[in-house]
Design a protein around this motif. Structure first.
Motif, short mmCIF file in Angstrom:
data_model
loop_
_atom_site.label_atom_id
_atom_site.label_comp_id
_atom_site.label_asym_id
_atom_site.label_seq_id
_atom_site.Cartn_x
_atom_site.Cartn_y
_atom_site.Cartn_z
N ASP A 283 17.06 -2.93 4.97
CA ASP A 283 17.62 -3.72 6.39
C ASP A 283 16.66 -4.95 6.05
O ASP A 283 17.18 -5.26 7.78
CB ASP A 283 17.37 -2.32 6.99
N TRP A 284 15.54 -4.88 6.35
CA TRP A 284 15.03 -6.23 7.00
C TRP A 284 15.03 -7.74 6.54
O TRP A 284 14.42 -8.37 6.90
CB TRP A 284 13.17 -5.78 7.44
N GLY A 285 15.14 -7.83 5.41
CA GLY A 285 15.52 -8.98 4.26
C GLY A 285 13.99 -8.56 3.61
O GLY A 285 13.72 -8.56 3.94
N TYR A 286 13.54 -10.23 3.41
CA TYR A 286 12.24 -10.54 2.73
C TYR A 286 11.39 -11.03 3.60
O TYR A 286 11.84 -13.01 4.42
CB TYR A 286 12.66 -11.44 1.33
N THR A 287 9.99 -10.54 4.36
CA THR A 287 9.25 -11.05 5.34
C THR A 287 8.10 -11.07 4.83
O THR A 287 7.14 -10.98 5.77
CB THR A 287 9.95 -9.69 6.45
N GLY A 288 8.12 -11.28 3.60
CA GLY A 288 6.95 -12.43 3.00
C GLY A 288 5.75 -12.40 3.70
O GLY A 288 5.11 -10.70 3.35
N SER A 289 4.91 -12.99 4.67
CA SER A 289 3.43 -12.17 4.52
C SER A 289 3.64 -11.34 5.62
O SER A 289 2.55 -10.83 5.20
CB SER A 289 2.63 -13.75 5.54
N ALA A 290 4.40 -10.62 6.31
CA ALA A 290 4.35 -10.33 7.26
C ALA A 290 5.22 -8.35 6.34
O ALA A 290 5.01 -7.55 7.65
CB ALA A 290 4.97 -10.11 8.17
N CYS A 291 5.48 -8.62 4.87
CA CYS A 291 6.48 -7.31 4.52
C CYS A 291 5.30 -6.36 4.58
O CYS A 291 5.95 -5.40 5.00
CB CYS A 291 7.39 -7.67 3.68
N ILE A 292 4.00 -6.49 4.17
CA ILE A 292 3.61 -4.70 4.00
C ILE A 292 3.43 -4.78 5.03
O ILE A 292 3.24 -2.84 4.51
CB ILE A 292 1.84 -5.74 2.69
N PRO A 293 2.18 -4.97 5.99
CA PRO A 293 2.30 -4.78 7.18
C PRO A 293 3.67 -3.76 7.95
O PRO A 293 3.72 -2.84 8.57
CB PRO A 293 1.45 -5.53 7.92
N MET A 294 4.25 -4.59 7.60
CA MET A 294 5.70 -3.73 8.05
C MET A 294 5.71 -2.67 8.03
O MET A 294 6.30 -2.55 8.02
CB MET A 294 7.06 -5.15 8.19
N ALA A 295 6.33 -2.45 5.99
CA ALA A 295 6.36 -1.47 5.58
C ALA A 295 5.23 -0.27 5.92
O ALA A 295 5.42 0.86 5.72
CB ALA A 295 5.74 -2.09 3.84
N LEU A 296 4.17 -1.08 5.96
CA LEU A 296 3.06 0.41 5.89
C LEU A 296 3.10 1.12 7.56
O LEU A 296 3.22 2.31 7.68
CB LEU A 296 2.15 -1.24 6.08
N HIS A 297 3.53 0.38 8.31
CA HIS A 297 3.69 0.24 9.76
C HIS A 297 5.16 1.37 10.25
O HIS A 297 4.75 3.04 10.00
CB HIS A 297 3.80 -0.73 10.67
N ASP A 298 5.81 1.07 9.58
CA ASP A 298 7.24 1.91 9.32
C ASP A 298 7.38 3.14 8.34
O ASP A 298 7.74 4.38 8.69
CB ASP A 298 8.61 0.84 8.49
N ALA A 299 6.52 3.21 7.02
CA ALA A 299 6.07 4.52 6.42
C ALA A 299 5.53 4.58 7.22
O ALA A 299 5.37 6.83 7.34
CB ALA A 299 5.41 4.10 5.51
N ILE A 300 4.54 4.48 8.16
CA ILE A 300 3.51 5.71 9.40
C ILE A 300 4.03 6.13 10.28
O ILE A 300 3.99 7.58 10.12
CB ILE A 300 1.88 4.90 9.54
N GLU A 301 4.67 4.97 10.43
CA GLU A 301 5.92 5.83 11.78
C GLU A 301 7.05 7.07 10.79
O GLU A 301 7.17 8.04 12.16
CB GLU A 301 6.93 5.38 12.25
#
Length: 330
Positions: A283-301
């Protein structure tokens, strides 16, 4: 007293301009079935872009602000900002100093880490080292940001992947174990496969290089899939062995969010169920250098990660760099 880095909070920013695969089917109409094939391979169905007048630091700012707000901290409380990206505001100065200014973190030192999509695990481990060895460093803001869409030629096929975004984490000093350890590996022979090859010292930008498109991102040679398919499991096992835990003791693991099928293959290799990972690229596309913290945040939320969990982050960036780190969720 032994000092450890503890994850206090996370933040995330996803821009508002939605670009669906149907939009790209129109854009890439000259390449029949291209978007269908890319969607089937990657799992990506849309991506989100920031306004074209923005720079990477503008995307990083709201993620940083959210992480600080969730931690109950002010920008003035930050001692150090470490920012990971390969789509910076400038070649120099560092994007982290621009973010420091926009954020108002007047007491913070800063530096950038530039190993593409391996930047966030690298930055996280680096932040933990600063906290463990420097009594004056109590609060570190770690940010991953990506705006490769703005450095991509309009009809460049790899533009299918790129979405803009940012993720952030606040790490603080604690006397109880939080950060566990890190690991890294690289394969520099692949440095000529994918990148931006004009605009720095190898070839300074010129009228000719701009007109030829060499100041935008290009894939010159295809990366073999086994770089990730074999590299991620090897790095995860290296991390586990060096830190003294088994693969079965991993409660949650997050990988670079570029291709869902690769994550499924690697999870099978590691003997871990898909319930122990999380994906956002659909749903968010490939966000490169940001993708791991974005996925981490989303998983925590979404409460997929809970207090006490042993969490592993595994990143893979062009060049290539690969980095991993492990920590306990407080």
């Amino acid at each position: 007293m032994q000092r450890y880095a503890k994850l206090l909070s996370t933040g995330c920013y996803l821009p508002e301009i939605k670009v669906t695969n149907d939009d790209l089917r129109v854009k890439f109409a000259h390449l029949p079935e291209f978007v269908d094939k890319m969607e089937a391979s990657s799992g990506i169905t849309c991506r989100w872009l920031a306004p074209r007048e923005w720079a990477a630091s503008d995307i990083a700012l709201p993620a940083a602000q959210q992480a600080l707000a969730k931690a109950g901290l002010r920008p003035e409380d930050v001692d150090l900002i470490i920012l990971g990206t390969d789509s910076p505001d400038y070649i120099t100065p560092a994007t982290s100093v621009v973010l420091q200014h926009k954020l108002g973190a007047v007491n913070a030192g800063t530096f950038d880490i530039g190993c593409a999509c391996a930047s966030f695990p690298t930055a996280y481990a680096t932040a933990a080292g600063w906290i463990a060895t420097n009594p004056a460093i109590k609060t570190v803001l770690v940010v991953g940001v990506y705006m490769m869409s703005k450095l991509t030629a309009d009809l460049e096929p790899t533009g299918f992947f790129y979405g803009d975004g940012a993720g952030a984490a606040v790490l603080v000093a604690d006397d109880k174990p939080g950060f566990i350890g890190g690991a890294a590996q690289a394969g520099g022979a692949y440095h000529h496969h994918w990148g931006i090859y004009s605009g720095a010292t190898f070839e300074p930008a010129s009228v000719e290089s701009v007109q030829a498109g060499r100041t935008t991102v290009k894939m010159l040679e295809r990366y073999p899939p086994e770089i990730n398919h074999a590299g991620w499991p090897r790095l995860t096992r290296k991390l586990a062995a060096s830190c003294g835990f088994s693969l079965e003791e991993i409660d949650f693991i997050i990988f670079t969010q570029v291709r869902k099928a690769s994550i499924e293959l690697v999870m099978k290799d590691l003997g871990l169920p898909m319930e122990k990972t999380h994906t956002i690229m659909e749903d968010w596309g490939y966000t490169g250098s940001a993708c791991i913290p974005m996925a981490l945040h989303d998983a925590i939320e979404k409460q997929k990660i809970r207090s006490g969990d042993r969490v592993v982050l595994v990143g893979s960036g062009v060049g290539y760099n690969q980095a991993a780190c492990a920590f306990f969720m407080p």
